[in-house]
Design an enzyme around this catalytic site. Sequence first.
Site, mmCIF file in Angstrom:
data_model
loop_
_atom_site.group_PDB
_atom_site.id
_atom_site.type_symbol
_atom_site.label_atom_id
_atom_site.label_comp_id
_atom_site.label_asym_id
_atom_site.label_seq_id
_atom_site.Cartn_x
_atom_site.Cartn_y
_atom_site.Cartn_z
ATOM 1 N N ALA A 87 18.212 28.646 -0.599
ATOM 2 C CA ALA A 87 18.600 28.321 -1.971
ATOM 3 C C ALA A 87 17.417 27.778 -2.760
ATOM 4 C CB ALA A 87 19.717 27.278 -1.961
ATOM 5 N N LYS A 138 16.090 21.348 13.192
ATOM 6 C CA LYS A 138 17.130 22.273 12.726
ATOM 7 C C LYS A 138 17.752 23.046 13.895
ATOM 8 C CE LYS A 138 17.481 21.562 8.295
ATOM 9 N NZ LYS A 138 18.627 20.723 7.861
ATOM 10 N N TYR A 165 10.460 19.965 11.533
ATOM 11 C CA TYR A 165 11.684 20.416 10.845
ATOM 12 C C TYR A 165 12.397 21.518 11.640
ATOM 13 C CZ TYR A 165 14.334 22.337 6.804
ATOM 14 O OH TYR A 165 15.305 22.799 5.938
ATOM 15 N N ASN A 225 24.471 17.631 5.177
ATOM 16 C CA ASN A 225 23.588 18.453 4.350
ATOM 17 C C ASN A 225 22.290 17.731 3.985
ATOM 18 O OD1 ASN A 225 23.054 20.514 2.017
ATOM 19 N ND2 ASN A 225 23.133 18.501 1.020
ATOM 20 N N SER A 284 15.913 25.062 -4.670
ATOM 21 C CA SER A 284 16.117 23.610 -4.818
ATOM 22 C C SER A 284 14.734 22.967 -4.830
ATOM 23 C CB SER A 284 16.938 23.046 -3.642
ATOM 24 O OG SER A 284 16.106 22.919 -2.500
#
Length: 306
Positions: free
Chosen positions: A195, A167, A163, A98, A197
Amino acid sequence: MQELRFDGRVVVVTGAGAGLGRTYALLFASRGANVVVNDLGSSRHGDGSSRNSADTVVQEIRENGGKAVANYDSVLDGAKIINTAIDAFGRIDVVVNNAGILRDVSFAKMTDAQWDIIHNVHVKGAMKTTQAAWPYFLKQKYGRVIFTSSNSGLYGNFGQSNYSSAKMGLVGLANTLAIEGARKNIYTNVIVPTAGSRLTEDIIPPDFFEQLKPELIAPVVFWLCHEICTENGSIIEAALGWAGKCHIIRSSGCTLRQNFSEDVTPENVQENWSKVTDMTSAKRLNSIQEATGELLNVLENIKSGD
Ligand code: NAD
């Protein structure tokens, strides 16, 4: 329905000092798992390190009556993280990859350093941590692996070429580990979370951010890691208390020559392009063998035109 438990199981959650990883660690521990709370404690761009975030989550778990130990290594030192699990609890059952950072910049301005750090943390870090656990999984004929992808990878996102490619690299890694692990009861799946964050606080509007609670995603990850869950090789998107499965689909396509004596010309491709890209009867292919089988059918069709 009987409560799903993780008693006696050992779970590593990387990047568990904050955000999504913290909620995963808390949920696993609340259901009986021994948890290794890994976190380097870096900034959202991957600078610096601190023991605080991992320590705080371990303390929170212990105060709730759970069992956890901290690990402060980078996921690039995945073997050290797995050793922490073995030293503290004697086994490893689940790896939730994660940990993650961002270095957003448009492709034209991307430096090697900005590219490499993102690929290292997300892809190599997940690989090193999972590979260190793999021999234990093979031996005990049980293991569960989660990789964390992103809609940025599945669909692309401006300023995130480093990124998004990392991913999607994790999707490819999961596809192959799902095959290599299947016979040994090692199942690998990909979670695509959205989410609130620190990674998303300046991107998502505050009202929406407020609703995107990481706690609503943790039960999906928890289920995917449970020994009675047989899901393997899937991409699962989750947010807001919703979850769904994603597939890559392919059009039925168009054979660009009718027999072996015909050539394929650029004009022929142009003429048939709408058929090549017609997605009306698109379908999912379930394996590389199925993809090869479809090509053999194409070959037979061309042969029969001779
Ligand atoms: P976050 O910043 O709150 O948490 C990530 C944690 O990873 C941090 O505590 C950080 O210290 C830790 N970390 C960073 N580099 C590390 C390393 N090398 N080794 C060990 N730990 C390290 O972010 P989050 O939003 O909870 O993200 C978790 C994961 O989910 C990431 O992989 C992220 O890319 C992915 N993701 C998040 C979202 C979202 O909407 N938040 C969307 C798609 C994907």
